[in-house]
Design an enzyme around this catalytic site. Structure first.
Site, PDB file in Angstrom:
ATOM      1  N   ASP A 171      -5.458  -1.595  -1.571  1.00  0.00           N
ATOM      2  CA  ASP A 171      -6.811  -1.046  -1.440  1.00  0.00           C
ATOM      3  C   ASP A 171      -7.142   0.179  -2.292  1.00  0.00           C
ATOM      4  O   ASP A 171      -8.158   0.212  -2.952  1.00  0.00           O
ATOM      5  CB  ASP A 171      -7.098  -0.678   0.023  1.00  0.00           C
ATOM      6  CG  ASP A 171      -6.893  -1.847   0.960  1.00  0.00           C
ATOM      7  OD1 ASP A 171      -6.240  -2.827   0.571  1.00  0.00           O
ATOM      8  OD2 ASP A 171      -7.381  -1.777   2.097  1.00  0.00           O
ATOM      9  N   GLU A 407       3.907   0.244   8.577  1.00  0.00           N
ATOM     10  CA  GLU A 407       3.082  -0.414   7.572  1.00  0.00           C
ATOM     11  C   GLU A 407       3.580  -0.052   6.163  1.00  0.00           C
ATOM     12  O   GLU A 407       3.634  -0.888   5.276  1.00  0.00           O
ATOM     13  CB  GLU A 407       1.636   0.066   7.770  1.00  0.00           C
ATOM     14  CG  GLU A 407       0.590  -0.696   6.990  1.00  0.00           C
ATOM     15  CD  GLU A 407      -0.815  -0.153   7.273  1.00  0.00           C
ATOM     16  OE1 GLU A 407      -0.958   0.853   8.004  1.00  0.00           O
ATOM     17  OE2 GLU A 407      -1.780  -0.745   6.750  1.00  0.00           O
TER      18      GLU A 407
HETATM   19  C1  GLC Z   1      -4.710  -3.118   4.442  1.00  0.00           C
HETATM   20  C2  GLC Z   1      -3.854  -3.496   3.237  1.00  0.00           C
HETATM   21  C3  GLC Z   1      -4.018  -4.968   2.927  1.00  0.00           C
HETATM   22  C4  GLC Z   1      -3.690  -5.765   4.175  1.00  0.00           C
HETATM   23  C5  GLC Z   1      -4.541  -5.317   5.356  1.00  0.00           C
HETATM   24  C6  GLC Z   1      -4.116  -5.957   6.672  1.00  0.00           C
HETATM   25  O1  GLC Z   1      -6.062  -3.249   4.145  1.00  0.00           O
HETATM   26  O2  GLC Z   1      -4.189  -2.716   2.132  1.00  0.00           O
HETATM   27  O3  GLC Z   1      -3.181  -5.363   1.870  1.00  0.00           O
HETATM   28  O4  GLC Z   1      -3.864  -7.122   3.938  1.00  0.00           O
HETATM   29  O5  GLC Z   1      -4.404  -3.932   5.527  1.00  0.00           O
HETATM   30  O6  GLC Z   1      -2.775  -5.718   6.923  1.00  0.00           O
END
Ligand code: GLC
Length: 443
Positions: A171, A407
Protein backbone atom coordinates in the site's frame (compact mmCIF):
# COMPACT_ATOMS: atom_id res chain seq x y z
CA UNK A 1 12.46 -23.52 17.98
CA UNK A 2 9.49 -25.80 18.59
CA UNK A 3 8.25 -26.27 15.03
CA UNK A 4 5.38 -28.53 16.13
CA UNK A 5 4.10 -25.71 18.33
CA UNK A 6 4.42 -23.21 15.46
CA UNK A 7 2.40 -25.51 13.22
CA UNK A 8 -0.29 -25.87 15.89
CA UNK A 9 -0.49 -22.11 16.45
CA UNK A 10 -0.62 -21.39 12.73
CA UNK A 11 -3.49 -23.85 12.27
CA UNK A 12 -5.39 -22.37 15.18
CA UNK A 13 -5.12 -18.89 13.66
CA UNK A 14 -6.43 -20.08 10.32
CA UNK A 15 -9.28 -21.91 12.05
CA UNK A 16 -10.16 -18.89 14.17
CA UNK A 17 -10.13 -16.48 11.23
CA UNK A 18 -12.34 -18.76 9.12
CA UNK A 19 -15.94 -17.48 9.26
CA UNK A 20 -17.61 -20.40 7.51
CA UNK A 21 -17.28 -18.81 4.06
CA UNK A 22 -13.80 -17.35 3.85
CA UNK A 23 -10.79 -16.58 6.03
CA UNK A 24 -10.43 -13.05 7.29
CA UNK A 25 -6.86 -11.73 6.93
CA UNK A 26 -7.12 -10.63 10.56
CA UNK A 27 -10.11 -10.73 12.91
CA UNK A 28 -10.80 -7.04 13.39
CA UNK A 29 -8.57 -4.93 11.13
CA UNK A 30 -9.43 -6.83 7.93
CA UNK A 31 -12.90 -8.38 8.33
CA UNK A 32 -13.62 -9.23 4.66
CA UNK A 33 -11.93 -11.39 2.03
CA UNK A 34 -8.83 -10.00 0.35
CA UNK A 35 -7.60 -11.19 -3.00
CA UNK A 36 -3.96 -12.22 -2.61
CA UNK A 37 -4.46 -13.03 1.06
CA UNK A 38 -7.02 -15.64 -0.03
CA UNK A 39 -4.41 -17.18 -2.34
CA UNK A 40 -1.75 -17.49 0.37
CA UNK A 41 -4.33 -18.68 2.89
CA UNK A 42 -5.61 -21.40 0.53
CA UNK A 43 -2.06 -22.62 0.12
CA UNK A 44 -1.58 -22.91 3.89
CA UNK A 45 -4.95 -24.54 4.43
CA UNK A 46 -4.23 -27.08 1.70
CA UNK A 47 -2.03 -28.96 4.20
CA UNK A 48 -4.83 -29.73 6.61
CA UNK A 49 -8.10 -28.96 4.89
CA UNK A 50 -8.10 -29.11 1.12
CA UNK A 51 -11.87 -28.62 1.14
CA UNK A 52 -11.54 -25.34 2.97
CA UNK A 53 -8.70 -24.25 0.71
CA UNK A 54 -10.87 -24.88 -2.34
CA UNK A 55 -13.84 -23.11 -0.78
CA UNK A 56 -11.64 -20.11 -0.04
CA UNK A 57 -10.81 -19.68 -3.71
CA UNK A 58 -14.35 -20.43 -4.82
CA UNK A 59 -15.61 -17.68 -2.57
CA UNK A 60 -13.05 -15.23 -3.90
CA UNK A 61 -13.90 -15.98 -7.52
CA UNK A 62 -17.61 -15.49 -6.83
CA UNK A 63 -16.58 -11.82 -6.81
CA UNK A 64 -14.91 -12.00 -10.22
CA UNK A 65 -16.24 -9.38 -12.64
CA UNK A 66 -17.64 -10.42 -15.99
CA UNK A 67 -14.67 -8.88 -17.76
CA UNK A 68 -12.34 -11.15 -15.75
CA UNK A 69 -11.18 -8.57 -13.21
CA UNK A 70 -10.71 -10.19 -9.82
CA UNK A 71 -11.39 -7.64 -7.08
CA UNK A 72 -9.04 -6.78 -4.26
CA UNK A 73 -11.83 -7.20 -1.71
CA UNK A 74 -14.89 -9.44 -1.74
CA UNK A 75 -17.09 -8.19 1.07
CA UNK A 76 -18.65 -10.62 3.52
CA UNK A 77 -22.21 -10.19 4.70
CA UNK A 78 -21.55 -9.48 8.37
CA UNK A 79 -23.07 -6.05 9.07
CA UNK A 80 -20.73 -5.62 12.05
CA UNK A 81 -17.66 -5.90 9.86
CA UNK A 82 -17.25 -2.23 9.19
CA UNK A 83 -14.45 -1.31 6.87
CA UNK A 84 -13.44 1.75 4.93
CA UNK A 85 -13.80 1.93 1.99
CA UNK A 86 -16.85 -0.32 2.06
CA UNK A 87 -19.24 -1.24 -0.79
CA UNK A 88 -21.08 2.09 -0.51
CA UNK A 89 -17.93 3.95 -1.24
CA UNK A 90 -16.71 1.74 -4.07
CA UNK A 91 -20.07 1.68 -5.87
CA UNK A 92 -18.87 -1.21 -8.01
CA UNK A 93 -22.35 -1.58 -9.51
CA UNK A 94 -21.56 1.46 -11.66
CA UNK A 95 -19.61 -0.97 -13.81
CA UNK A 96 -21.68 -3.18 -16.13
CA UNK A 97 -19.17 -5.95 -15.35
CA UNK A 98 -19.61 -6.11 -11.56
CA UNK A 99 -21.18 -9.39 -10.42
CA UNK A 100 -24.80 -9.36 -9.29
CA UNK A 101 -25.38 -10.08 -5.64
CA UNK A 102 -21.73 -9.94 -4.49
CA UNK A 103 -20.27 -6.74 -3.07
CA UNK A 104 -16.70 -6.07 -4.16
CA UNK A 105 -14.14 -3.31 -4.47
CA UNK A 106 -13.29 -2.00 -7.93
CA UNK A 107 -9.56 -2.70 -8.29
CA UNK A 108 -7.49 -5.89 -8.40
CA UNK A 109 -4.33 -7.28 -6.75
CA UNK A 110 -1.20 -9.33 -7.60
CA UNK A 111 -2.42 -12.45 -9.46
CA UNK A 112 -1.12 -15.23 -7.21
CA UNK A 113 -3.95 -17.65 -8.00
CA UNK A 114 -2.33 -19.51 -10.90
CA UNK A 115 0.68 -20.64 -8.92
CA UNK A 116 -1.41 -21.20 -5.79
CA UNK A 117 -3.57 -23.66 -7.75
CA UNK A 118 -0.51 -25.47 -9.01
CA UNK A 119 0.96 -25.68 -5.49
CA UNK A 120 -2.36 -26.97 -4.13
CA UNK A 121 -2.30 -29.68 -6.74
CA UNK A 122 1.17 -30.73 -5.60
CA UNK A 123 0.03 -30.84 -1.98
CA UNK A 124 -3.23 -32.73 -2.67
CA UNK A 125 -3.40 -36.38 -1.68
CA UNK A 126 -6.49 -37.04 -3.75
CA UNK A 127 -5.32 -36.10 -7.23
CA UNK A 128 -8.71 -36.86 -8.81
CA UNK A 129 -10.44 -34.23 -6.72
CA UNK A 130 -7.51 -31.84 -7.17
CA UNK A 131 -7.58 -32.26 -10.93
CA UNK A 132 -11.31 -31.57 -11.05
CA UNK A 133 -10.64 -28.41 -9.07
CA UNK A 134 -7.99 -27.36 -11.58
CA UNK A 135 -10.52 -27.86 -14.36
CA UNK A 136 -13.06 -25.76 -12.49
CA UNK A 137 -10.66 -22.91 -11.75
CA UNK A 138 -8.49 -22.78 -14.87
CA UNK A 139 -10.97 -20.79 -17.02
CA UNK A 140 -11.45 -18.28 -14.21
CA UNK A 141 -7.76 -17.63 -13.72
CA UNK A 142 -7.26 -17.53 -17.48
CA UNK A 143 -10.02 -14.90 -17.70
CA UNK A 144 -8.25 -12.85 -15.03
CA UNK A 145 -4.95 -12.92 -16.92
CA UNK A 146 -6.74 -12.14 -20.16
CA UNK A 147 -8.36 -9.12 -18.50
CA UNK A 148 -4.93 -7.94 -17.34
CA UNK A 149 -3.34 -8.30 -20.76
CA UNK A 150 -6.29 -6.80 -22.64
CA UNK A 151 -7.08 -3.90 -20.35
CA UNK A 152 -4.00 -3.18 -18.27
CA UNK A 153 -1.42 -3.42 -21.01
CA UNK A 154 -2.82 -1.05 -23.63
CA UNK A 155 0.42 -0.88 -25.62
CA UNK A 156 0.70 -4.67 -25.76
CA UNK A 157 4.11 -4.65 -24.08
CA UNK A 158 3.46 -7.69 -21.91
CA UNK A 159 3.72 -5.49 -18.80
CA UNK A 160 0.59 -4.97 -16.77
CA UNK A 161 0.02 -1.68 -14.97
CA UNK A 162 -1.63 -1.05 -11.65
CA UNK A 163 -3.63 2.10 -11.07
CA UNK A 164 -3.86 2.24 -7.29
CA UNK A 165 -1.30 1.48 -4.56
CA UNK A 166 -3.77 -1.03 -3.07
CA UNK A 167 -3.63 -2.98 -6.33
CA UNK A 168 0.08 -3.47 -5.80
CA UNK A 169 -0.56 -5.03 -2.38
CA UNK A 170 2.24 -2.91 -0.92
CA UNK A 171 0.00 0.00 0.00
CA UNK A 172 2.42 2.73 1.03
CA UNK A 173 5.61 1.50 -0.61
CA UNK A 174 8.02 4.31 -1.45
CA UNK A 175 7.69 3.17 -5.09
CA UNK A 176 4.42 5.07 -5.27
CA UNK A 177 5.58 8.31 -3.64
CA UNK A 178 6.47 10.35 -6.71
CA UNK A 179 3.34 9.42 -8.64
CA UNK A 180 1.13 10.14 -5.63
CA UNK A 181 2.90 13.42 -4.96
CA UNK A 182 1.75 14.61 -8.36
CA UNK A 183 -1.83 14.43 -7.12
CA UNK A 184 -2.22 17.86 -5.60
CA UNK A 185 -4.74 17.23 -2.85
CA UNK A 186 -4.93 20.89 -1.92
CA UNK A 187 -6.54 21.57 -5.31
CA UNK A 188 -8.97 18.66 -5.29
CA UNK A 189 -12.31 17.72 -3.87
CA UNK A 190 -11.71 14.71 -1.70
CA UNK A 191 -15.06 13.11 -0.79
CA UNK A 192 -15.63 12.94 2.97
CA UNK A 193 -14.60 9.65 4.61
CA UNK A 194 -13.69 8.11 7.93
CA UNK A 195 -10.73 5.76 8.29
CA UNK A 196 -11.26 2.52 10.17
CA UNK A 197 -7.66 1.38 10.31
CA UNK A 198 -6.43 3.43 13.25
CA UNK A 199 -7.98 1.53 16.18
CA UNK A 200 -4.79 0.45 17.88
CA UNK A 201 -2.79 3.20 19.57
CA UNK A 202 0.41 2.50 17.63
CA UNK A 203 -1.48 2.36 14.34
CA UNK A 204 -1.39 6.03 13.40
CA UNK A 205 2.38 6.00 13.56
CA UNK A 206 2.81 2.81 11.56
CA UNK A 207 0.14 3.07 8.91
CA UNK A 208 -0.14 5.30 5.84
CA UNK A 209 -0.47 9.02 6.52
CA UNK A 210 -3.61 11.09 6.09
CA UNK A 211 -2.20 12.62 2.93
CA UNK A 212 -1.61 9.15 1.48
CA UNK A 213 -5.17 8.23 2.36
CA UNK A 214 -6.60 11.34 0.73
CA UNK A 215 -4.87 10.34 -2.47
CA UNK A 216 -6.06 6.73 -2.21
CA UNK A 217 -9.60 8.03 -1.82
CA UNK A 218 -9.19 10.49 -4.65
CA UNK A 219 -8.18 7.67 -7.01
CA UNK A 220 -11.17 5.52 -6.03
CA UNK A 221 -13.42 8.49 -6.63
CA UNK A 222 -11.88 8.96 -10.07
CA UNK A 223 -12.54 5.31 -10.97
CA UNK A 224 -16.14 5.32 -9.86
CA UNK A 225 -16.80 8.59 -11.68
CA UNK A 226 -15.65 6.82 -14.83
CA UNK A 227 -17.86 3.83 -14.03
CA UNK A 228 -14.75 1.64 -13.79
CA UNK A 229 -14.30 1.86 -17.53
CA UNK A 230 -10.69 0.85 -18.24
CA UNK A 231 -10.24 3.04 -21.28
CA UNK A 232 -11.63 6.15 -19.62
CA UNK A 233 -9.49 5.57 -16.57
CA UNK A 234 -6.36 5.00 -18.64
CA UNK A 235 -6.98 8.30 -20.43
CA UNK A 236 -6.36 10.50 -17.40
CA UNK A 237 -5.53 8.49 -14.29
CA UNK A 238 -2.45 10.11 -12.72
CA UNK A 239 -1.28 6.79 -11.26
CA UNK A 240 -0.29 4.06 -13.77
CA UNK A 241 2.65 1.92 -12.72
CA UNK A 242 4.28 -1.25 -14.02
CA UNK A 243 5.43 -2.93 -10.84
CA UNK A 244 8.05 -5.73 -10.70
CA UNK A 245 6.25 -7.52 -7.88
CA UNK A 246 2.94 -7.59 -9.74
CA UNK A 247 4.50 -8.63 -13.03
CA UNK A 248 6.86 -11.11 -11.37
CA UNK A 249 3.94 -12.84 -9.68
CA UNK A 250 2.03 -12.71 -12.97
CA UNK A 251 4.93 -14.54 -14.66
CA UNK A 252 4.91 -17.30 -12.09
CA UNK A 253 1.16 -17.66 -12.53
CA UNK A 254 1.45 -17.64 -16.33
CA UNK A 255 3.89 -20.50 -16.03
CA UNK A 256 1.47 -22.32 -13.72
CA UNK A 257 -1.38 -21.81 -16.20
CA UNK A 258 0.76 -23.44 -18.88
CA UNK A 259 1.38 -26.45 -16.63
CA UNK A 260 -2.24 -26.70 -15.53
CA UNK A 261 -3.53 -26.25 -19.07
CA UNK A 262 -1.25 -29.03 -20.33
CA UNK A 263 -2.32 -31.33 -17.52
CA UNK A 264 -6.03 -30.90 -18.16
CA UNK A 265 -5.73 -30.89 -21.96
CA UNK A 266 -6.35 -27.22 -22.76
CA UNK A 267 -4.81 -25.24 -25.60
CA UNK A 268 -2.02 -23.33 -23.89
CA UNK A 269 -0.96 -21.09 -26.78
CA UNK A 270 -2.33 -17.95 -25.15
CA UNK A 271 -0.60 -18.24 -21.75
CA UNK A 272 2.60 -19.26 -23.50
CA UNK A 273 2.55 -16.08 -25.53
CA UNK A 274 1.90 -13.96 -22.43
CA UNK A 275 4.63 -15.72 -20.55
CA UNK A 276 7.34 -15.13 -23.13
CA UNK A 277 6.43 -11.51 -23.75
CA UNK A 278 6.26 -10.56 -20.06
CA UNK A 279 9.64 -12.07 -19.29
CA UNK A 280 11.20 -10.41 -22.30
CA UNK A 281 9.73 -6.99 -21.47
CA UNK A 282 10.61 -7.13 -17.79
CA UNK A 283 14.21 -7.68 -18.76
CA UNK A 284 14.14 -5.02 -21.46
CA UNK A 285 12.38 -2.33 -19.51
CA UNK A 286 12.57 -2.94 -15.76
CA UNK A 287 15.97 -4.57 -15.21
CA UNK A 288 18.58 -2.32 -13.59
CA UNK A 289 22.04 -3.53 -14.51
CA UNK A 290 23.80 -1.17 -12.15
CA UNK A 291 21.83 -2.07 -9.00
CA UNK A 292 21.22 -5.69 -9.85
CA UNK A 293 17.48 -5.47 -9.22
CA UNK A 294 14.22 -4.75 -11.11
CA UNK A 295 12.60 -1.32 -10.95
CA UNK A 296 9.05 -0.13 -11.41
CA UNK A 297 8.11 2.10 -14.36
CA UNK A 298 5.82 5.10 -14.18
CA UNK A 299 3.72 5.10 -17.36
CA UNK A 300 2.37 8.61 -16.78
CA UNK A 301 5.76 10.26 -16.23
CA UNK A 302 7.33 7.79 -18.68
CA UNK A 303 10.27 7.06 -16.44
CA UNK A 304 11.84 4.38 -14.30
CA UNK A 305 11.17 4.78 -10.60
CA UNK A 306 14.65 4.50 -9.10
CA UNK A 307 13.62 3.39 -5.62
CA UNK A 308 15.30 0.35 -4.11
CA UNK A 309 12.63 -1.89 -2.59
CA UNK A 310 12.44 -5.64 -2.13
CA UNK A 311 9.66 -5.71 -4.75
CA UNK A 312 12.57 -5.63 -7.19
CA UNK A 313 13.58 -9.16 -6.12
CA UNK A 314 10.17 -10.70 -6.74
CA UNK A 315 10.75 -11.52 -10.43
CA UNK A 316 12.94 -14.37 -9.12
CA UNK A 317 9.80 -16.31 -8.22
CA UNK A 318 8.65 -16.20 -11.86
CA UNK A 319 12.12 -17.14 -13.09
CA UNK A 320 12.30 -13.87 -15.00
CA UNK A 321 16.06 -13.20 -14.64
CA UNK A 322 18.69 -15.45 -16.17
CA UNK A 323 21.31 -17.04 -13.91
CA UNK A 324 23.73 -14.14 -14.26
CA UNK A 325 21.09 -11.56 -13.39
CA UNK A 326 19.96 -13.69 -10.46
CA UNK A 327 23.53 -13.77 -9.16
CA UNK A 328 23.65 -9.97 -9.35
CA UNK A 329 20.37 -9.89 -7.41
CA UNK A 330 21.87 -12.15 -4.78
CA UNK A 331 24.73 -9.70 -4.32
CA UNK A 332 22.22 -6.85 -3.92
CA UNK A 333 20.33 -8.90 -1.37
CA UNK A 334 23.53 -9.53 0.59
CA UNK A 335 24.63 -5.90 0.38
CA UNK A 336 24.27 -3.29 3.13
CA UNK A 337 21.02 -2.12 1.48
CA UNK A 338 19.08 -5.30 2.30
CA UNK A 339 21.36 -7.67 4.23
CA UNK A 340 22.54 -4.87 6.52
CA UNK A 341 24.96 -6.27 9.06
CA UNK A 342 23.94 -9.90 9.12
CA UNK A 343 24.18 -10.17 12.92
CA UNK A 344 21.86 -7.17 13.33
CA UNK A 345 19.36 -7.59 10.50
CA UNK A 346 16.42 -9.84 9.73
CA UNK A 347 15.88 -10.56 6.07
CA UNK A 348 14.37 -9.10 4.07
CA UNK A 349 13.59 -5.43 4.68
CA UNK A 350 11.02 -4.11 2.19
CA UNK A 351 12.99 -0.91 1.60
CA UNK A 352 16.72 -0.28 1.38
CA UNK A 353 18.20 0.14 4.85
CA UNK A 354 20.37 2.87 3.36
CA UNK A 355 17.45 4.99 2.18
CA UNK A 356 17.20 8.24 4.11
CA UNK A 357 13.52 7.77 4.77
CA UNK A 358 13.53 4.05 5.61
CA UNK A 359 11.21 3.46 8.55
CA UNK A 360 11.64 0.15 10.38
CA UNK A 361 8.11 -0.03 11.72
CA UNK A 362 6.05 1.64 9.07
CA UNK A 363 4.01 -0.77 6.99
CA UNK A 364 5.68 -1.23 3.56
CA UNK A 365 8.48 1.27 4.09
CA UNK A 366 11.09 -0.98 5.73
CA UNK A 367 9.55 -3.84 7.76
CA UNK A 368 9.82 -7.53 6.88
CA UNK A 369 6.59 -9.08 5.53
CA UNK A 370 6.22 -12.86 5.53
CA UNK A 371 4.57 -13.09 2.10
CA UNK A 372 7.40 -11.25 0.36
CA UNK A 373 9.93 -13.37 2.26
CA UNK A 374 8.13 -16.47 1.09
CA UNK A 375 8.08 -15.31 -2.56
CA UNK A 376 11.78 -14.48 -2.27
CA UNK A 377 12.52 -17.87 -0.73
CA UNK A 378 10.74 -19.71 -3.54
CA UNK A 379 12.51 -17.50 -6.08
CA UNK A 380 15.98 -18.19 -4.67
CA UNK A 381 15.32 -21.93 -4.72
CA UNK A 382 14.66 -21.75 -8.45
CA UNK A 383 18.26 -20.65 -8.96
CA UNK A 384 19.72 -23.22 -6.54
CA UNK A 385 20.61 -20.44 -4.12
CA UNK A 386 19.85 -22.72 -1.25
CA UNK A 387 21.97 -21.11 1.40
CA UNK A 388 20.31 -17.71 1.01
CA UNK A 389 16.88 -19.29 0.60
CA UNK A 390 17.38 -21.14 3.87
CA UNK A 391 18.44 -17.92 5.60
CA UNK A 392 15.30 -16.12 4.43
CA UNK A 393 13.19 -19.04 5.62
CA UNK A 394 14.91 -19.31 9.00
CA UNK A 395 14.64 -15.57 9.61
CA UNK A 396 10.93 -15.70 8.82
CA UNK A 397 10.37 -18.61 11.20
CA UNK A 398 12.48 -17.04 13.96
CA UNK A 399 10.49 -13.81 13.73
CA UNK A 400 7.21 -15.71 13.97
CA UNK A 401 8.52 -17.81 16.83
CA UNK A 402 9.89 -14.85 18.79
CA UNK A 403 7.04 -12.37 18.32
CA UNK A 404 3.97 -14.26 17.15
CA UNK A 405 2.01 -14.20 13.90
CA UNK A 406 2.17 -10.49 13.33
CA UNK A 407 1.36 -8.66 10.13
CA UNK A 408 4.93 -7.38 9.66
CA UNK A 409 8.20 -7.10 11.58
CA UNK A 410 10.93 -4.64 12.44
CA UNK A 411 14.04 -5.75 10.50
CA UNK A 412 16.40 -4.85 13.38
CA UNK A 413 17.26 -7.74 15.66
CA UNK A 414 17.66 -5.21 18.48
CA UNK A 415 13.94 -4.39 18.26
CA UNK A 416 13.37 -7.35 20.65
CA UNK A 417 9.97 -6.85 22.37
CA UNK A 418 8.78 -4.33 19.80
CA UNK A 419 9.55 -6.46 16.79
CA UNK A 420 6.02 -7.53 15.82
CA UNK A 421 3.99 -4.74 14.18
CA UNK A 422 0.49 -4.15 12.85
CA UNK A 423 -2.22 -6.62 13.69
CA UNK A 424 -1.45 -10.01 15.25
CA UNK A 425 -3.04 -13.37 14.37
CA UNK A 426 -2.51 -12.40 10.75
CA UNK A 427 -3.68 -15.16 8.43
CA UNK A 428 -1.03 -15.17 5.69
CA UNK A 429 1.78 -15.14 8.27
CA UNK A 430 0.21 -18.36 9.62
CA UNK A 431 -0.53 -19.89 6.21
CA UNK A 432 2.94 -19.33 4.79
CA UNK A 433 4.57 -20.54 8.01
CA UNK A 434 2.79 -23.83 7.30
CA UNK A 435 4.15 -23.93 3.77
CA UNK A 436 7.69 -23.10 4.99
CA UNK A 437 7.51 -26.00 7.44
CA UNK A 438 5.50 -28.59 5.55
CA UNK A 439 6.40 -28.21 1.87
CA UNK A 440 9.61 -30.21 2.05
CA UNK A 441 7.88 -33.17 3.59
CA UNK A 442 6.01 -33.68 0.30
CA UNK A 443 9.14 -34.28 -1.74
C1 GLC B 1 -3.06 -4.45 3.76
C2 GLC B 1 -1.89 -4.95 2.91
C3 GLC B 1 -2.41 -5.78 1.75
C4 GLC B 1 -3.28 -6.89 2.30
C5 GLC B 1 -4.40 -6.33 3.17
C6 GLC B 1 -5.19 -7.42 3.89
O1 GLC B 1 -3.84 -3.56 3.04
O2 GLC B 1 -1.12 -3.89 2.46
O3 GLC B 1 -1.36 -6.32 1.00
O4 GLC B 1 -3.81 -7.65 1.26
O5 GLC B 1 -3.85 -5.52 4.17
O6 GLC B 1 -4.34 -8.22 4.64
Amino acid sequence: MDTEALIRQARTILDTNWNGQFTKPAPSLYPHQWNWDAGFIALGNAYHSMTRAMDELRHLFRGQWQNGMLPQIVFGDDPQARYFPGPDFWQAHRSPHAPAGVATSGISMPPVHGFVLWEMYQIAEDKTVARAFLKEMYPKVLALHRYLYQHRDPEGEGLVYIRHPWEGGTDNSPIWDAALARIDIAQLDIPPYERKDLQNPKAAEHRPTQQDYDRYVYLVDLFRQRDYDDERIYADCPFLIQDPLFNGVLSWSNEALIKIGSLIGEDIAEPMQWHELTIWSMNEKLWDEEWGIYNAYDLRAQEIIPVETSSGFMPLCGEVPDQEQAEAMLRTLESAAFGGRPEETWLCPTYSLLAEDVNFQKYWRGPVWINLNWLLYRGLLRYDMEEMAERVKQHSLQLLDAHGFFEYFDPRRTAAGEGGCGTDTFSWSAALCLDFLLRESLA
